[in-house]
Design a protein around this motif. Sequence first.
Motif, PDB file in Angstrom:
ATOM      1  N   ILE A   1      -1.589   2.419  10.273  1.00  0.00           N
ATOM      2  CA  ILE A   1      -1.649   4.208   9.704  1.00  0.00           C
ATOM      3  C   ILE A   1      -2.118   4.074   8.684  1.00  0.00           C
ATOM      4  O   ILE A   1      -1.629   4.307   7.251  1.00  0.00           O
ATOM      5  N   GLY A   2      -2.827   2.336   8.526  1.00  0.00           N
ATOM      6  CA  GLY A   2      -3.189   2.443   6.774  1.00  0.00           C
ATOM      7  C   GLY A   2      -2.492   1.402   5.864  1.00  0.00           C
ATOM      8  O   GLY A   2      -3.095   1.531   4.606  1.00  0.00           O
ATOM      9  N   PHE A   3      -1.558   0.892   6.036  1.00  0.00           N
ATOM     10  CA  PHE A   3      -0.751  -0.396   5.512  1.00  0.00           C
ATOM     11  C   PHE A   3      -1.142  -1.665   5.368  1.00  0.00           C
ATOM     12  O   PHE A   3      -2.200  -2.098   6.517  1.00  0.00           O
ATOM     13  N   GLU A   4      -0.589  -2.386   5.129  1.00  0.00           N
ATOM     14  CA  GLU A   4      -1.141  -3.953   5.218  1.00  0.00           C
ATOM     15  C   GLU A   4       0.191  -4.649   4.997  1.00  0.00           C
ATOM     16  O   GLU A   4       1.507  -4.452   4.340  1.00  0.00           O
ATOM     17  N   VAL A   5       0.365  -5.428   6.116  1.00  0.00           N
ATOM     18  CA  VAL A   5       2.283  -6.764   6.528  1.00  0.00           C
ATOM     19  C   VAL A   5       1.112  -8.155   5.558  1.00  0.00           C
ATOM     20  O   VAL A   5       0.129  -8.588   6.449  1.00  0.00           O
ATOM     21  N   VAL A   6       2.028  -8.076   5.042  1.00  0.00           N
ATOM     22  CA  VAL A   6       1.468  -9.402   4.290  1.00  0.00           C
ATOM     23  C   VAL A   6       3.034 -10.136   4.002  1.00  0.00           C
ATOM     24  O   VAL A   6       4.142 -10.052   4.657  1.00  0.00           O
ATOM     25  N   GLU A   7       2.994 -11.752   4.098  1.00  0.00           N
ATOM     26  CA  GLU A   7       3.861 -12.317   4.642  1.00  0.00           C
ATOM     27  C   GLU A   7       3.362 -13.639   2.912  1.00  0.00           C
ATOM     28  O   GLU A   7       3.528 -13.480   2.276  1.00  0.00           O
TER      29      GLU A   7
ATOM     30  N   LYS B   1       7.624   7.469   4.859  1.00  0.00           N
ATOM     31  CA  LYS B   1       8.446   8.292   6.184  1.00  0.00           C
ATOM     32  C   LYS B   1       6.983   7.847   7.879  1.00  0.00           C
ATOM     33  O   LYS B   1       7.490   7.864   8.019  1.00  0.00           O
ATOM     34  N   SER B   2       6.281   7.408   7.106  1.00  0.00           N
ATOM     35  CA  SER B   2       4.412   7.719   8.143  1.00  0.00           C
ATOM     36  C   SER B   2       5.479   5.995   8.537  1.00  0.00           C
ATOM     37  O   SER B   2       5.149   5.127   9.776  1.00  0.00           O
ATOM     38  N   VAL B   3       5.214   4.840   8.153  1.00  0.00           N
ATOM     39  CA  VAL B   3       6.019   3.409   8.348  1.00  0.00           C
ATOM     40  C   VAL B   3       6.963   3.269   9.071  1.00  0.00           C
ATOM     41  O   VAL B   3       7.003   3.162  10.005  1.00  0.00           O
ATOM     42  N   THR B   4       8.659   4.332   8.527  1.00  0.00           N
ATOM     43  CA  THR B   4       9.497   4.909   9.549  1.00  0.00           C
ATOM     44  C   THR B   4       9.351   4.673  10.577  1.00  0.00           C
ATOM     45  O   THR B   4       9.809   4.541  11.474  1.00  0.00           O
ATOM     46  N   GLU B   5       8.271   6.111  10.786  1.00  0.00           N
ATOM     47  CA  GLU B   5       8.071   6.493  11.986  1.00  0.00           C
ATOM     48  C   GLU B   5       7.160   5.505  12.919  1.00  0.00           C
ATOM     49  O   GLU B   5       7.493   5.632  13.998  1.00  0.00           O
ATOM     50  N   ALA B   6       6.430   5.173  12.192  1.00  0.00           N
ATOM     51  CA  ALA B   6       5.528   4.394  12.949  1.00  0.00           C
ATOM     52  C   ALA B   6       6.557   3.057  14.093  1.00  0.00           C
ATOM     53  O   ALA B   6       6.540   2.415  14.946  1.00  0.00           O
ATOM     54  N   MET B   7       7.356   2.897  12.977  1.00  0.00           N
ATOM     55  CA  MET B   7       8.047   1.438  13.405  1.00  0.00           C
ATOM     56  C   MET B   7       9.387   2.114  14.376  1.00  0.00           C
ATOM     57  O   MET B   7       9.500   0.891  15.071  1.00  0.00           O
ATOM     58  N   GLU B   8      10.163   3.401  14.292  1.00  0.00           N
ATOM     59  CA  GLU B   8      11.220   3.389  15.339  1.00  0.00           C
ATOM     60  C   GLU B   8      10.253   4.070  16.806  1.00  0.00           C
ATOM     61  O   GLU B   8      10.947   4.026  17.854  1.00  0.00           O
TER      62      GLU B   8
ATOM     63  N   LEU C   1      10.724   0.831  -1.520  1.00  0.00           N
ATOM     64  CA  LEU C   1       9.309   1.898  -2.038  1.00  0.00           C
ATOM     65  C   LEU C   1       8.352   0.367  -3.170  1.00  0.00           C
ATOM     66  O   LEU C   1       7.509   0.864  -2.776  1.00  0.00           O
ATOM     67  N   LEU C   2       9.757   0.300  -3.990  1.00  0.00           N
ATOM     68  CA  LEU C   2       9.156  -0.380  -5.230  1.00  0.00           C
ATOM     69  C   LEU C   2       8.224  -1.532  -5.078  1.00  0.00           C
ATOM     70  O   LEU C   2       8.018  -2.460  -6.040  1.00  0.00           O
ATOM     71  N   SER C   3       9.356  -2.274  -3.905  1.00  0.00           N
ATOM     72  CA  SER C   3       8.889  -3.584  -3.614  1.00  0.00           C
ATOM     73  C   SER C   3       8.095  -3.755  -2.445  1.00  0.00           C
ATOM     74  O   SER C   3       7.487  -5.156  -2.415  1.00  0.00           O
ATOM     75  N   GLY C   4       8.303  -2.268  -1.514  1.00  0.00           N
ATOM     76  CA  GLY C   4       7.287  -3.218  -0.587  1.00  0.00           C
ATOM     77  C   GLY C   4       8.358  -3.159   0.697  1.00  0.00           C
ATOM     78  O   GLY C   4       7.976  -3.515   2.018  1.00  0.00           O
TER      79      GLY C   4
ATOM     80  N   GLY D   1       1.245  -0.751  -0.110  1.00  0.00           N
ATOM     81  CA  GLY D   1      -0.017   0.044  -0.077  1.00  0.00           C
ATOM     82  C   GLY D   1       1.176   1.111   0.047  1.00  0.00           C
ATOM     83  O   GLY D   1       0.767   2.466  -0.436  1.00  0.00           O
ATOM     84  N   MET D   2       2.340   0.878   0.028  1.00  0.00           N
ATOM     85  CA  MET D   2       3.013   2.326  -0.071  1.00  0.00           C
ATOM     86  C   MET D   2       3.500   2.900  -1.402  1.00  0.00           C
ATOM     87  O   MET D   2       3.034   2.179  -2.274  1.00  0.00           O
ATOM     88  N   SER D   3       2.704   3.852  -1.260  1.00  0.00           N
ATOM     89  CA  SER D   3       3.036   4.460  -2.909  1.00  0.00           C
ATOM     90  C   SER D   3       3.645   5.918  -3.285  1.00  0.00           C
ATOM     91  O   SER D   3       4.080   6.304  -4.233  1.00  0.00           O
ATOM     92  N   CYS D   4       4.462   5.848  -1.990  1.00  0.00           N
ATOM     93  CA  CYS D   4       5.203   7.885  -1.834  1.00  0.00           C
ATOM     94  C   CYS D   4       5.919   7.468  -1.006  1.00  0.00           C
ATOM     95  O   CYS D   4       5.998   7.061   0.064  1.00  0.00           O
ATOM     96  N   GLN D   5       6.462   8.809  -0.777  1.00  0.00           N
ATOM     97  CA  GLN D   5       7.504   8.952   0.287  1.00  0.00           C
ATOM     98  C   GLN D   5       6.895   9.964   1.518  1.00  0.00           C
ATOM     99  O   GLN D   5       7.619   8.969   2.602  1.00  0.00           O
ATOM    100  N   HIS D   6       5.860   9.741   1.765  1.00  0.00           N
ATOM    101  CA  HIS D   6       5.397  10.010   2.546  1.00  0.00           C
ATOM    102  C   HIS D   6       4.673   9.079   3.547  1.00  0.00           C
ATOM    103  O   HIS D   6       4.872   8.696   4.435  1.00  0.00           O
ATOM    104  N   CYS D   7       4.510   8.152   2.784  1.00  0.00           N
ATOM    105  CA  CYS D   7       3.914   6.251   2.486  1.00  0.00           C
ATOM    106  C   CYS D   7       4.950   5.648   4.033  1.00  0.00           C
ATOM    107  O   CYS D   7       5.035   5.334   4.947  1.00  0.00           O
TER     108      CYS D   7
END
Length: 65
Positions: free
Chosen positions: A59-65, A16-23, A34-37, A8-14
């Motif tokens: 934050i609106g994304f999906e972790v896939v396995e 940044k959001s995922v990075t901040e959530a994990m940090e 970004l390309l591979s997810g 679900g990530m499509s831009c640098q804002h995405c």
Amino acid sequence: MPVIKVKGMSCQHCVKSVTEAMEKLGAKDVSIDLLSGDVTYSEDTPIALDAIKEAVTKIGFEVVE
């Protein structure tokens, strides 16, 4: 380094959001392709995968396995 795939990530804002959530959980050296997810982080990160999934989903994304 552990790798998770985030859908679900499509831009640098995405990125940044995922990075901040994990940090906020304590993840170190978060790196996102970004390309591979693919999201990598330090093996020294003592965080359960379920906690990462919950934070990323909140934050609106999906972790896939």
